[in-house]
Design a protein around this motif. Sequence first.
Motif, short mmCIF file in Angstrom:
data_model
loop_
_atom_site.label_atom_id
_atom_site.label_comp_id
_atom_site.label_asym_id
_atom_site.label_seq_id
_atom_site.Cartn_x
_atom_site.Cartn_y
_atom_site.Cartn_z
N ILE A 251 0.84 -1.21 0.00
CA ILE A 251 0.00 0.00 0.00
C ILE A 251 0.87 1.25 0.00
O ILE A 251 0.61 2.23 -0.74
CB ILE A 251 -0.95 0.00 1.21
N ASN A 252 1.92 1.26 0.80
CA ASN A 252 2.81 2.42 0.86
C ASN A 252 3.47 2.67 -0.50
O ASN A 252 3.61 3.82 -0.93
CB ASN A 252 3.88 2.22 1.92
N LYS A 253 3.86 1.59 -1.19
CA LYS A 253 4.47 1.73 -2.52
C LYS A 253 3.47 2.30 -3.51
O LYS A 253 3.81 3.17 -4.34
CB LYS A 253 4.99 0.37 -3.00
N PHE A 254 2.23 1.83 -3.43
CA PHE A 254 1.17 2.33 -4.32
C PHE A 254 0.96 3.84 -4.10
O PHE A 254 0.84 4.61 -5.06
CB PHE A 254 -0.12 1.56 -4.05
N VAL A 255 0.95 4.25 -2.84
CA VAL A 255 0.77 5.66 -2.52
C VAL A 255 1.91 6.49 -3.09
O VAL A 255 1.71 7.55 -3.68
CB VAL A 255 0.66 5.85 -0.99
N THR A 256 3.14 5.99 -2.93
CA THR A 256 4.31 6.71 -3.42
C THR A 256 4.33 6.76 -4.95
O THR A 256 4.56 7.82 -5.55
CB THR A 256 5.60 6.04 -2.92
N ASP A 257 4.07 5.61 -5.59
CA ASP A 257 4.14 5.53 -7.05
C ASP A 257 3.09 6.42 -7.73
O ASP A 257 3.33 6.96 -8.81
CB ASP A 257 3.96 4.08 -7.52
N THR A 258 1.90 6.53 -7.12
CA THR A 258 0.81 7.28 -7.74
C THR A 258 0.75 8.74 -7.30
O THR A 258 -0.03 9.52 -7.85
CB THR A 258 -0.54 6.62 -7.42
N GLY A 259 1.57 9.10 -6.29
CA GLY A 259 1.46 10.45 -5.75
C GLY A 259 0.11 10.70 -5.11
O GLY A 259 -0.45 11.80 -5.19
N LEU A 260 -0.43 9.68 -4.45
CA LEU A 260 -1.79 9.75 -3.93
C LEU A 260 -1.97 10.84 -2.88
O LEU A 260 -3.07 11.38 -2.73
CB LEU A 260 -2.20 8.38 -3.35
N THR A 261 -0.92 11.18 -2.15
CA THR A 261 -1.06 12.22 -1.13
C THR A 261 -1.41 13.57 -1.75
O THR A 261 -2.03 14.42 -1.10
CB THR A 261 0.23 12.36 -0.30
N LYS A 262 -1.03 13.77 -3.01
CA LYS A 262 -1.39 15.02 -3.71
C LYS A 262 -2.76 14.90 -4.37
O LYS A 262 -3.54 15.86 -4.39
CB LYS A 262 -0.34 15.34 -4.76
N ILE A 263 -3.06 13.72 -4.89
CA ILE A 263 -4.35 13.50 -5.55
C ILE A 263 -5.49 13.52 -4.54
O ILE A 263 -6.56 14.07 -4.78
CB ILE A 263 -4.35 12.15 -6.30
N LYS A 264 -5.24 12.90 -3.37
CA LYS A 264 -6.27 12.79 -2.33
C LYS A 264 -5.63 13.09 -0.97
O LYS A 264 -5.30 12.17 -0.20
CB LYS A 264 -6.89 11.39 -2.34
N GLN B 16 -4.03 4.30 10.76
CA GLN B 16 -2.92 5.21 11.00
C GLN B 16 -3.47 6.64 11.05
O GLN B 16 -3.96 7.15 10.06
CB GLN B 16 -1.88 5.11 9.89
N LEU B 17 -3.35 7.26 12.21
CA LEU B 17 -3.94 8.58 12.39
C LEU B 17 -3.17 9.67 11.64
O LEU B 17 -3.74 10.68 11.26
CB LEU B 17 -3.99 8.93 13.88
N ASN B 18 -1.89 9.47 11.46
CA ASN B 18 -1.07 10.51 10.84
C ASN B 18 -0.44 10.00 9.54
O ASN B 18 0.74 10.24 9.27
CB ASN B 18 0.03 10.97 11.81
N TYR B 19 -1.23 9.29 8.73
CA TYR B 19 -0.67 8.65 7.54
C TYR B 19 -0.09 9.65 6.55
O TYR B 19 0.97 9.41 5.97
CB TYR B 19 -1.73 7.78 6.84
N TRP B 20 -0.76 10.78 6.34
CA TRP B 20 -0.27 11.77 5.37
C TRP B 20 1.13 12.25 5.77
O TRP B 20 2.03 12.35 4.94
CB TRP B 20 -1.24 12.94 5.32
N VAL B 21 1.33 12.50 7.08
CA VAL B 21 2.64 12.93 7.57
C VAL B 21 3.66 11.81 7.42
O VAL B 21 4.80 12.03 6.99
CB VAL B 21 2.54 13.38 9.05
N ASN B 22 3.26 10.58 7.77
CA ASN B 22 4.19 9.44 7.66
C ASN B 22 4.61 9.21 6.22
O ASN B 22 5.77 8.86 5.94
CB ASN B 22 3.54 8.17 8.22
N ALA B 23 3.68 9.37 5.29
CA ALA B 23 4.01 9.19 3.88
C ALA B 23 5.06 10.22 3.45
O ALA B 23 5.96 9.91 2.65
CB ALA B 23 2.75 9.33 3.03
N LYS B 24 4.97 11.43 3.97
CA LYS B 24 5.93 12.47 3.64
C LYS B 24 7.29 12.20 4.28
O LYS B 24 8.34 12.60 3.74
CB LYS B 24 5.41 13.83 4.12
#
Length: 334
Positions: free
Chosen positions: A195-208, A307-315
Amino acid sequence: MELRTVSQVSRDYGISARMLRYYEQMGLLESQRKGGYAYRVYDEKNITRLRQIIILRKLRIPVKHIISILSNADAARTVELFRRNINELDKEITALSTVKSILTRFVEEINEKADVKLQLLGDETLFSMVGALSFSNNQIKEIKENVSMDELNKASETLDKLLDKDVRIMYLPPMTVAACLASGEGCEEKANGAINKFVTDTGLTKIKPDLRQFGFDASKEFQGTGVPSQAYEAWISIPDDMEVPAPLIKRTFRGGMYAAHVLRAWDFQDWVLLREWVNASGKFDNAWGEPRWTPDETGSGQGFEEQLNYWVNAKNGFKMEDMQLDLLFPIRAK
């Protein structure tokens, strides 16, 4: 030298495989792979270290202090940390003693005045009673030199029990998620890693940017508290029209009510305490297993770990020490 697998250690000491992995990532434990063993194992040195960690955690010593205590041979530093924790306990004891003394005096005053309507609580004597209270800096009058493990466990159970103030009631809205199911040893890491790789590869934090991440034990049967999961599924919320690559699949979550509690110190025994709170509730019913998503081949309606702080952790690179988890138990109003 006896070697024990993660499953054996989890079962023998009643702690989860994820907690063991957390201790490893924090540098407190070290597992290894040996020829002839299909899984990671712990040697006697690390088992001894684990026993030390368990005792210190039951004494309510924070993990960051345990790291310093067990990695530092300086007795003065250890004494300093213990004293710091004693001071924190003294503050809690003083506060509780204050409340207890006020309530005791209320009972005595009400009994003397037969104040059935509790007019006392609106009387000026309330403030005089509170003002008359005095306490020493240290409320510990006696120290038991020999405290058994049973007594320590009982104290821990009492202090850790969930109260109404420890549980939040929330509604999870409907959403579309990308899901990854993994099985076998380390299935939580595999599923979350995909899941983390998918988020990174797609730039999901910016899309959503309002994305939410969930996970749950997808084992076919209950494995028992502290026993490693046989299967684990991780989710990330996505736009409804977003495509996901295999082996990820899309699921539709229909929403529902949950009792929520922040995981304390990676102690997954909190799941047991949360279930006990739900079962004892006079307002909510246990809704574990109630169908809440499709397709539902992984056991729709289980509890989530969010994960309560997933957006921050992804960054920040998905560092485990930065993670904070909410335990979400499915409920419905009575």
